[in-house]
Scaffold this active site. Structure first.
Site, PDB file in Angstrom:
ATOM      1  NE  ARG A  91      -4.209  -1.597   2.101  1.00 45.20           N
ATOM      2  CZ  ARG A  91      -4.764  -2.351   3.050  1.00 45.20           C
ATOM      3  NH1 ARG A  91      -4.208  -2.418   4.239  1.00 45.20           N
ATOM      4  NH2 ARG A  91      -5.866  -3.003   2.819  1.00 45.20           N
ATOM      5  CG  HIS A  92       4.652   1.393   0.190  1.00 43.27           C
ATOM      6  ND1 HIS A  92       4.589   0.443   1.176  1.00 43.27           N
ATOM      7  CD2 HIS A  92       5.683   1.027  -0.609  1.00 43.27           C
ATOM      8  CE1 HIS A  92       5.530  -0.453   0.998  1.00 43.27           C
ATOM      9  NE2 HIS A  92       6.205  -0.130  -0.079  1.00 43.27           N
ATOM     10  CB  ALA A  93       4.247   4.389  -5.032  1.00 48.92           C
TER      11      ALA A  93
END
Ligand code: T46
Length: 132
Positions: free
Chosen positions: A48-50
């Site tokens: 749930r991130h980049a």
């Protein structure tokens, strides 16, 4: 979308198999960090991130799991389930991973050392940055 599934050569004989990875050899970056994830619960959703500036090669040498990738325009899901296959992703890809088998081990080779400032952990912020 900017990702690749890379199949590595399997060496070995009847006693077992061996896969070799060499920074700037059979992968496109120098490895500055290795980490691995294990003991995941079957219903967990991680990621749930980049990242703003990071290349990663993600293996599942034991078990299997599923990566959902999102570049702000489209979403794709890939299942990692072969010890000699890796997912290569670069910057600005939102990732979520889940669907862990009970024995799953995720091993990651990364082009940079850990830096929390490189993370985009808010999805709206991610969309803003990739659509700039
Ligand atoms: C990715 C997937 C596959 C560190 O201190 N050093 C590190 O090198 C890493 C990766 C994490 N951490 C700390 C930061 C957090 O407090 O460990 C905790 C969990 O990290 P994170 O939320 O980044 O973990 P995942 O499993 O959600 O994601 C990680 C990578 O960050 C990510 O880039 O693709 O594994």
């Amino acid at each position: 979308m900017n990702y690749e599934l890379i199949d590595f050569n399997v060496m070995g004989d009847e006693t077992g198999s061996l896969v070799a990875i060499e920074g700037l050899g059979n992968i496109p970056f120098e490895v500055k960090r290795v980490y691995y994830i294990y003991g995941t619960t079957s219903n967990a959703v991680r990621g749930r991130h980049a990242h703003r500036n990071l290349q990663q090669l993600i293996f599942c040498p034991v078990g299997s799991c599923e990566f959902t990738l999102d570049d702000g325009a489209e979403r794709r899901t890939v299942r990692l389930q072969r010890p000699n296959q890796a997912l290569y992703i670069t910057s600005n890809i939102w990732r979520e991973f889940s669907g862990f088998s009970h024995d799953c081990v995720v091993m990651v080779l990364a082009s940079e050392v850990y830096n929390e400032d490189d993370y985009i952990r808010d999805y709206e912020e991610f969309l803003k940055e990739v659509r700039k």
